[in-house]
Design an enzyme around this catalytic site. Structure first.
Site, PDB file in Angstrom:
ATOM      1  N   PRO A  28       0.842  -1.207   0.000  1.00 40.65           N
ATOM      2  CA  PRO A  28       0.000   0.000   0.000  1.00 40.65           C
ATOM      3  C   PRO A  28       0.876   1.256   0.000  1.00 40.65           C
ATOM      4  O   PRO A  28       1.247   1.782   1.051  1.00 40.65           O
ATOM      5  CB  PRO A  28      -0.816  -0.132   1.288  1.00 40.65           C
ATOM      6  CG  PRO A  28       0.037  -0.973   2.187  1.00 40.65           C
ATOM      7  CD  PRO A  28       0.803  -1.909   1.304  1.00 40.65           C
TER       8      PRO A  28
ATOM      9  N   ASP B   7       5.642   2.490   2.482  1.00 40.70           N
ATOM     10  CA  ASP B   7       4.784   1.333   2.710  1.00 40.70           C
ATOM     11  C   ASP B   7       3.944   1.619   3.959  1.00 40.70           C
ATOM     12  O   ASP B   7       4.467   1.694   5.071  1.00 40.70           O
ATOM     13  CB  ASP B   7       5.653   0.086   2.914  1.00 40.70           C
ATOM     14  CG  ASP B   7       4.847  -1.183   3.131  1.00 40.70           C
ATOM     15  OD1 ASP B   7       3.618  -1.098   3.345  1.00 40.70           O
ATOM     16  OD2 ASP B   7       5.459  -2.278   3.091  1.00 40.70           O
ATOM     17  N   HIS B   8       2.626   1.773   3.754  1.00 42.86           N
ATOM     18  CA  HIS B   8       1.760   2.173   4.878  1.00 42.86           C
ATOM     19  C   HIS B   8       1.651   1.084   5.941  1.00 42.86           C
ATOM     20  O   HIS B   8       1.188   1.348   7.058  1.00 42.86           O
ATOM     21  CB  HIS B   8       0.370   2.537   4.356  1.00 42.86           C
ATOM     22  CG  HIS B   8      -0.278   3.644   5.121  1.00 42.86           C
ATOM     23  ND1 HIS B   8      -0.219   3.751   6.500  1.00 42.86           N
ATOM     24  CD2 HIS B   8      -1.000   4.723   4.712  1.00 42.86           C
ATOM     25  CE1 HIS B   8      -0.875   4.823   6.892  1.00 42.86           C
ATOM     26  NE2 HIS B   8      -1.365   5.440   5.828  1.00 42.86           N
ATOM     27  N   ARG B   9       2.049  -0.136   5.647  1.00 39.31           N
ATOM     28  CA  ARG B   9       2.043  -1.183   6.664  1.00 39.31           C
ATOM     29  C   ARG B   9       3.119  -0.933   7.710  1.00 39.31           C
ATOM     30  O   ARG B   9       2.992  -1.358   8.871  1.00 39.31           O
ATOM     31  CB  ARG B   9       2.260  -2.554   6.018  1.00 39.31           C
ATOM     32  CG  ARG B   9       1.190  -2.952   5.008  1.00 39.31           C
ATOM     33  CD  ARG B   9       1.573  -4.223   4.291  1.00 39.31           C
ATOM     34  NE  ARG B   9       2.843  -4.081   3.570  1.00 39.31           N
ATOM     35  CZ  ARG B   9       3.428  -5.063   2.883  1.00 39.31           C
ATOM     36  NH1 ARG B   9       2.870  -6.270   2.828  1.00 39.31           N
ATOM     37  NH2 ARG B   9       4.574  -4.846   2.243  1.00 39.31           N
ATOM     38  N   VAL B  10       4.201  -0.253   7.296  1.00 43.22           N
ATOM     39  CA  VAL B  10       5.334  -0.009   8.193  1.00 43.22           C
ATOM     40  C   VAL B  10       5.368   1.437   8.657  1.00 43.22           C
ATOM     41  O   VAL B  10       5.618   1.726   9.833  1.00 43.22           O
ATOM     42  CB  VAL B  10       6.662  -0.369   7.478  1.00 43.22           C
ATOM     43  CG1 VAL B  10       7.850  -0.121   8.398  1.00 43.22           C
ATOM     44  CG2 VAL B  10       6.642  -1.808   6.996  1.00 43.22           C
TER      45      VAL B  10
END
Length: 417
Positions: free
Chosen positions: A217, A389-392
Site C-alpha cells: 500500500p 509502505d503504509h504497513r510499516v
C-alpha cells in the site's frame, strides 16, 4: 572425495540461471574461495566461488547454457584424485571438458600452432565481428580468451566497416511485420514495429514492480528542499580533490542520518512482525543497459561522505559491467533513486520489495523562495518524493522522517558530524 559444484540459487525464487563465463578450465588448480564461474541471474552477473580446493576434473555445461538450480555444473577433484574417478561421482558421470582439438571449421581460421585457448562464447562473438581470436589478448585463466576480452577489443578499436555478416544483413533486411490496426485507430496500415525480446533482468523488473504495486500500500509525501548551503559545502569539499563528491553522495548520507534520527522508519514488513534494523543499509538505484539494479551500501551511518562516494562509484561501475556479487544486491529498508542529473524536476518511485521506502530525488534548480528575512529571493531548490509502505510507516512517522531529512540537507554541516 571429489566436490560436486551445483548451480546455486542466487536469486530469491530463481529456478535456473545461465552460465555466462567459465573462469577455469579442466585441469586448472583452484583454491577454496576462488571465483570459478560467472553466472547470470535476473538481477546481475555474479561470480560464484569454489567451496573447496583441488583440480578441475571437468565442466558439465558450456557457456551460454541455462541450468536448473541444484544441478551439478562442474567437478573438482581432490589432490591426486584421477579426473575420471572424480567425474564418475557426478550424476551422469560425464563432463564437457576442454576439447583436445578444435572443430575443423575453427582450425581453418586459426593458427594450428600454438593453440589458442578461448571460450566458446568468445569464439562466437569473435566470428560475428570478423575477428581472429589469435589477435586478442586473453585475461582468463592461463591467458584464456573470454567474452570480456572480445568486448574490450571491440570497444577499443576505431569505427570500421561492418563485418561481412553484418553487411549481408544490412543489404537484405528482414521484412517488417505490419502492426495490427484496430477500427478507428487512425494509424497507417503499413506501420511497422520491432519486437525487442525480454531479457531476464527486464522480466524480473516487470515482475517485482508489478508485485510491489499490487501488494504494497504505497502512499507519497513530497517536499521542496533548499540546497544552497549543501551546494556550497560540496564546492568547498571538492577543492583540491581529484575524485569529486556528487550531490547524490550528500543525499545518501543525509538519508542515512535521517534514519538514525528516526529509527522507527528503518524497518520492513514481514508476515510475523515489523523488523527494525540497528544499522542503516541503503540501496541506490543504478541505471544499467536494459534495466536498473539497486546495489546496497552497508552501515551508511558509520561512513563519511568521501567514503560513501568511493563505495558508490565502485558499486555503480561494477553494476554497469555486470560484476556485482549477489550479497551486494540484498538487504536494506530504504532506496534512493536520483534522476536529477537527467533534468527531471520530480517523480514518484516504486518501492523495491521487501523494503518499506524509496526516496525519489529531482534536479536542483533556481526557484523563487522566501528568505529568512521574509523577502523574496532566488534559491537552489530540489523536490524529493518519499514513497512509503503504509504497513510499516504511518503518515505521521513518514512525515517525521521526511522533515528530519529536509532539516539535515538544509543544514548540511550535520552530515559531517
Amino acid at each position: 572425495m571429489a566436490t560436486i559444484v551445483k548451480m546455486p540459487q542466487l536469486a530469491a525464487g530463481g529456478e535456473d540461471a545461465k552460465i555466462q563465463v567459465w573462469l577455469v578450465a579442466a585441469g586448472d588448480e583452484v583454491a577454496a574461495g576462488q571465483p570459478i564461474v560467472e553466472i547470470e541471474t535476473e538481477k546481475a552477473v555474479v561470480e560464484f566461488e569454489a567451496d573447496a580446493a583441488g583440480v578441475v576434473a571437468g565442466l558439465l555445461f558450456e557457456e551460454g547454457d541455462t541450468v536448473p538450480v541444484g544441478k551439478p555444473i562442474a567437478v573438482i577433484a581432490t589432490d591426486g584424485e584421477p579426473a575420471e574417478d572424480a567425474l564418475a561421482q557426478a550424476p551422469g558421470g560425464a563432463a564437457k571438458a576442454e576439447p583436445e582439438s578444435e572443430p575443423a571449421e575453427r582450425q581453418a581460421t586459426e593458427p594450428a600452432s600454438p593453440r589458442v585457448f578461448a571460450s566458446p562464447l568468445a569464439r562466437k562473438l569473435a566470428r560475428e565481428h570478423g575477428l581472429e581470436v589469435a589477435d586478442l589478448e586473453g585475461t582468463g585463466p592461463n591467458g584464456r580468451i573470454v567474452r570480456r576480452d572480445v568486448e574490450r577489443h571491440l570497444e577499443a578499436r576505431p569505427a570500421a566497416a561492418p563485418a561481412p555478416a553484418a553487411q549481408a544483413s544490412a543489404a537484405a533486411p528482414a521484412p517488417a511485420t505490419p502492426t495490427p490496426q484496430g477500427p478507428g485507430s487512425g494509424a497507417s496500415t503499413d506501420a511497422t514495429f520491432d519486437d525487442v525480446p525480454h531479457t531476464g533482468m527486464r522480466r524480473a523488473i516487470a515482475r517485482r514492480l508489478a508485485e510491489s504495486k499490487q501488494t504494497i500500500p504505497h502512499f507519497y509525501l513530497r517536499a521542496d528542499v533548499r540546497v544552497d548551503a549543501l551546494l556550497e559545502l560540496r564546492a568547498q569539499a571538492n577543492e583540491g580533490r581529484e575524485s569529486r563528491l556528487s550531490v547524490n553522495d550528500f543525499i545518501v548520507k543525509a538519508v542515512g542520518a535521517a534514519l538514525v534520527r528516526v529509527p522507527e522508519a528503518n524497518a520492513i514488513w514481514t508476515d510475523e512482525a515489523t523488523r527494525r534494523f540497528g544499522s542503516v543499509d541503503l540501496a541506490v538505484a543504478v541505471s544499467v543497459p536494459n534495466g536498473l539494479v539497486t546495489p546496497v551500501v552497508r552501515a551508511v551511518e558509520t561512513k563519511s561522505v568521501a567514503q560513501l562516494s568511493t563505495e558508490l562509484r565502485d558499486l555503480a561501475g561494477r553494476a554497469r559491467e555486470g560484476r556485482l556479487k549477489q550479497h551486494e544486491l540484498e538487504g536494506g529498508a530504504f532506496s534512493v533513486s536520483n534522476l536529477g542529473m537527467f533534468g527531471t524536476r520530480e517523480f514518484a518511485a516504486i518501492i523495491n520489495p521487501p523494503q518499506s521506502g524509496i526516496l525519489a530525488v529531482g534536479a536542483a534548480e533556481a526557484r523563487p523562495v522566501v528568505g529568512e528575512n521574509g523577502q523574496l529571493e532566488v534559491g537552489q531548490v530540489l523536490t524529493v518524493t518519499l514513497s512509503a509502505d503504509h504497513r510499516v510507516l504511518d503518515g505521521a512517522l513518514a512525515a517525521q522522517w521526511l522533515a528530519a531529512f529536509v532539516e539535515i540537507v538544509e543544514h548540511p554541516l550535520q552530515i559531517l558530524l
